[in-house]
Design a protein around this motif. Structure first.
Motif, PDB file in Angstrom:
ATOM      1  N   GLN A 322      10.040   5.266  -0.604  1.00 35.43           N
ATOM      2  CA  GLN A 322       9.281   5.217   0.433  1.00 35.43           C
ATOM      3  C   GLN A 322       8.044   4.417  -0.127  1.00 35.43           C
ATOM      4  OE1 GLN A 322       9.908   6.046   3.614  1.00 35.43           O
ATOM      5  NE2 GLN A 322       7.837   5.172   3.915  1.00 35.43           N
ATOM      6  N   LYS A 323       7.528   4.787  -1.137  1.00 39.42           N
ATOM      7  CA  LYS A 323       6.361   4.053  -1.602  1.00 39.42           C
ATOM      8  C   LYS A 323       6.320   2.647  -1.741  1.00 39.42           C
ATOM      9  CE  LYS A 323       4.944   3.832  -5.949  1.00 39.42           C
ATOM     10  NZ  LYS A 323       4.574   4.018  -7.313  1.00 39.42           N
ATOM     11  N   ALA A 324       7.690   2.363  -2.111  1.00 41.30           N
ATOM     12  CA  ALA A 324       8.024   0.714  -2.549  1.00 41.30           C
ATOM     13  C   ALA A 324       7.839   0.109  -0.927  1.00 41.30           C
ATOM     14  CB  ALA A 324       9.383   0.616  -3.103  1.00 41.30           C
ATOM     15  N   LEU A 325       8.361   0.793  -0.168  1.00 44.07           N
ATOM     16  CA  LEU A 325       8.559   0.143   1.147  1.00 44.07           C
ATOM     17  C   LEU A 325       7.073   0.003   1.686  1.00 44.07           C
ATOM     18  CD1 LEU A 325      11.772   1.947   2.976  1.00 44.07           C
ATOM     19  CD2 LEU A 325      11.518  -0.449   2.256  1.00 44.07           C
ATOM     20  N   ARG A 326       6.475   1.092   1.715  1.00 32.08           N
ATOM     21  CA  ARG A 326       4.835   0.897   2.057  1.00 32.08           C
ATOM     22  C   ARG A 326       4.234  -0.118   1.575  1.00 32.08           C
ATOM     23  NH1 ARG A 326       0.737   2.598   0.097  1.00 32.08           N
ATOM     24  NH2 ARG A 326       1.623   4.054  -1.340  1.00 32.08           N
ATOM     25  N   ILE A 327       4.356  -0.037   0.122  1.00 33.28           N
ATOM     26  CA  ILE A 327       3.289  -1.440  -0.664  1.00 33.28           C
ATOM     27  C   ILE A 327       3.917  -2.690  -0.338  1.00 33.28           C
ATOM     28  CG2 ILE A 327       3.025  -2.247  -2.884  1.00 33.28           C
ATOM     29  CD1 ILE A 327       3.087   0.513  -4.014  1.00 33.28           C
ATOM     30  N   MET A 328       5.209  -2.764   0.083  1.00 35.17           N
ATOM     31  CA  MET A 328       5.677  -3.937   0.585  1.00 35.17           C
ATOM     32  C   MET A 328       5.213  -4.387   1.925  1.00 35.17           C
ATOM     33  SD  MET A 328       9.597  -5.575   0.812  1.00 35.17           S
ATOM     34  CE  MET A 328       9.800  -5.728  -0.959  1.00 35.17           C
ATOM     35  N   ALA A 329       5.290  -3.306   2.794  1.00 39.75           N
ATOM     36  CA  ALA A 329       4.627  -3.583   4.096  1.00 39.75           C
ATOM     37  C   ALA A 329       3.081  -4.022   4.169  1.00 39.75           C
ATOM     38  CB  ALA A 329       4.803  -2.329   4.869  1.00 39.75           C
ATOM     39  N   GLU A 330       2.528  -3.171   3.171  1.00 37.50           N
ATOM     40  CA  GLU A 330       0.929  -3.494   3.248  1.00 37.50           C
ATOM     41  C   GLU A 330       0.449  -4.702   2.568  1.00 37.50           C
ATOM     42  OE1 GLU A 330      -0.451   0.130   1.711  1.00 37.50           O
ATOM     43  OE2 GLU A 330      -0.030   1.272   3.393  1.00 37.50           O
ATOM     44  N   ASP A 331       1.336  -5.055   1.309  1.00 40.64           N
ATOM     45  CA  ASP A 331       0.590  -6.248   0.688  1.00 40.64           C
ATOM     46  C   ASP A 331       1.712  -7.134   0.280  1.00 40.64           C
ATOM     47  OD1 ASP A 331      -1.579  -4.128   0.143  1.00 40.64           O
ATOM     48  OD2 ASP A 331      -0.404  -3.499  -1.588  1.00 40.64           O
ATOM     49  N   VAL A 332       2.750  -7.305   0.843  1.00 37.22           N
ATOM     50  CA  VAL A 332       3.910  -8.406   0.742  1.00 37.22           C
ATOM     51  C   VAL A 332       4.106  -8.858   2.253  1.00 37.22           C
ATOM     52  CG1 VAL A 332       6.029  -9.157   0.050  1.00 37.22           C
ATOM     53  CG2 VAL A 332       4.855  -7.422  -1.524  1.00 37.22           C
ATOM     54  N   MET A 333       4.479  -8.144   3.293  1.00 37.72           N
ATOM     55  CA  MET A 333       5.047  -8.530   4.261  1.00 37.72           C
ATOM     56  C   MET A 333       3.968  -9.303   5.138  1.00 37.72           C
ATOM     57  SD  MET A 333       7.322  -5.345   5.392  1.00 37.72           S
ATOM     58  CE  MET A 333       7.041  -5.576   7.183  1.00 37.72           C
ATOM     59  N   PRO A 334       2.881  -9.083   5.004  1.00 45.62           N
ATOM     60  CA  PRO A 334       1.584  -9.905   5.728  1.00 45.62           C
ATOM     61  C   PRO A 334       1.651 -11.370   5.258  1.00 45.62           C
ATOM     62  CG  PRO A 334       0.667  -7.905   5.438  1.00 45.62           C
ATOM     63  CD  PRO A 334       1.680  -7.936   4.954  1.00 45.62           C
ATOM     64  N   HIS A 335       1.908 -11.598   4.256  1.00 45.05           N
ATOM     65  CA  HIS A 335       2.014 -13.045   3.470  1.00 45.05           C
ATOM     66  C   HIS A 335       3.039 -13.882   4.262  1.00 45.05           C
ATOM     67  CE1 HIS A 335       1.107 -16.099   0.334  1.00 45.05           C
ATOM     68  NE2 HIS A 335       2.391 -16.069   0.594  1.00 45.05           N
ATOM     69  N   PHE A 336       3.975 -13.330   4.837  1.00 44.46           N
ATOM     70  CA  PHE A 336       5.259 -13.860   5.480  1.00 44.46           C
ATOM     71  C   PHE A 336       5.220 -13.865   6.806  1.00 44.46           C
ATOM     72  CE2 PHE A 336       6.395 -13.112   1.052  1.00 44.46           C
ATOM     73  CZ  PHE A 336       6.682 -14.267   0.705  1.00 44.46           C
ATOM     74  N   GLU A 337       4.089 -13.372   7.807  1.00 45.94           N
ATOM     75  CA  GLU A 337       3.981 -13.333   8.973  1.00 45.94           C
ATOM     76  C   GLU A 337       4.006 -14.580   9.738  1.00 45.94           C
ATOM     77  OE1 GLU A 337       1.038 -10.557   9.894  1.00 45.94           O
ATOM     78  OE2 GLU A 337       2.092  -8.879   9.422  1.00 45.94           O
TER      79      GLU A 337
END
Length: 337
Positions: A322-337
């Motif tokens: 769950q932590k990994a999903l949260r960090i990806m959502a907060e710090d990785v996904m915005p880069h690819f929006e």
């Protein structure tokens, strides 16, 4: 800049047989993941694995569909040669209704000997069973009063009810070898890419897929391109590997080693380091910056428009996934929006 959607892939494995806790936690996690911005969820099918890989993906997806609001759900994949296509079509129709037309049906030929033996299916028939099964499932989902006389299945004047929402539920076909990729181009709507290839390997396989699509009057630009990857994001690279390394090693030595060519990872104190070297250009493991760089390399190779990440592996605490999903959502996904 590259832009694509993110989804989550589940296998629900538990070496400690704690499935009574794991399954509800997985459904709860899917609900949380949707609130974080993940837009799709997929489940794979396997049978008689000691750690209990999902043997009934349609049941699991029904639970996820009920816990989420707008998410796409899909089998990635159903081992179609093991099943009666009529049952597959009926389950697909129900899941499409439960999701308001957001179901994707992923299928493959399978590879585990014990599954074919248990179901009484001759593994040598798997390609023919897949091809016939896809044809019949598609017809049952798009037509009424279907009559079909095949090698393995025959129906007469059959109409599957209830009818799905979508006029044509997309059928994803998995495969790594060139014949399987060409089969996906000709028989399926989408090529379901395995989680194993490096960017260089994907470039070669994209060329095979593109050439095959052209033979069927289609182009790469007009098809959906989902990429499934093993993933784990933490504050930094070392923390990521400290938290997920042993669970990843167990999975890829015991389940996938034979098809990845990773026999050297099975035992020994250097096994984890061998896995880390193997994963460097195949998985998404590390800090947000590391994972962003890895995703950019994959996009350069295959130009995916969706990434399905698996962050929970057998033996890993759900809170870490769950932590990994949260960090990806907060710090990785915005880069690819």
């Amino acid at each position: 800049m590259a832009s694509f959607d993110f989804g989550v892939h589940y296998s629900c494995q538990s070496p400690t047989e704690d499935w009574e806790t794991l399954y509800p936690e997985t459904v709860e996690q899917a609900q949380t993941a949707e609130s974080l911005g993940y837009s799709s969820f997929s489940v794979a099918e396997h049978h008689f694995f000691e750690d209990g890989w999902v043997p009934a993906p349609s049941v699991m997806l029904g639970a996820i569909a009920g816990a989420t609001e707008r998410a796409k759900v899909g089998t990635n994949v159903t081992i179609l040669p093991l099943h009666n296509p009529i049952n597959v079509a009926e389950r697909a129709a129900v899941l499409d209704l439960l999701t308001g037309g957001n179901f994707r049906l992923g299928v493959s030929i399978g590879w585990q000997d014990h599954e074919f033996e248990a179901f009484g299916i001759d593994k040598r028939e798997r390609v023919r069973r897949l091809e016939e099964g896809v044809e019949l499932v598609r017809r049952l989902l798009t037509e009424r009063s279907v009559t079909y006389d095949g090698e393995f299945h025959s129906v007469e004047d059959m109409t599957v009810t209830p009818r799905p929402v979508q006029d044509a539920i997309p059928i994803w076909i998995g495969g790594m070898a060139d014949p399987a990729i060409r089969r996906a181009a000709g028989l399926g709507d989408v090529w379901s890419i395995s989680p194993f290839e490096s960017p260089e390997e994907l470039r070669d396989r994209r060329e095979t897929y593109t050439d095959a699509l052209e033979k069927y009057g289609r182009t790469f630009d007009e098809v959906h391109v989902p990429l499934r990857r093993e993933a784990y994001v933490a504050e930094d690279d070392e923390t990521a590997w400290e938290e997920v390394g042993e669970a990843l090693l167990r999975e890829h030595a015991e389940v996938y080693g034979d098809i990845e060519g990773t026999d050297a990872m099975e035992t020994g104190e250097d096994a984890l380091e061998s896995l880390r070297e193997h994963a460097e250009d195949r998985f998404l493991v590390g800090s947000p910056d590391t994972v962003i760089g890895q995703l950019e390399r994959f996009h350069d190779a295959i130009e995916m428009d969706e990434v399905l990440v698996r962050t929970h592996f057998p033996g890993l605490e759900m809170e870490h996934a769950q932590k990994a999903l949260r960090i990806m959502a907060e710090d990785v996904m915005p880069h690819f929006e």
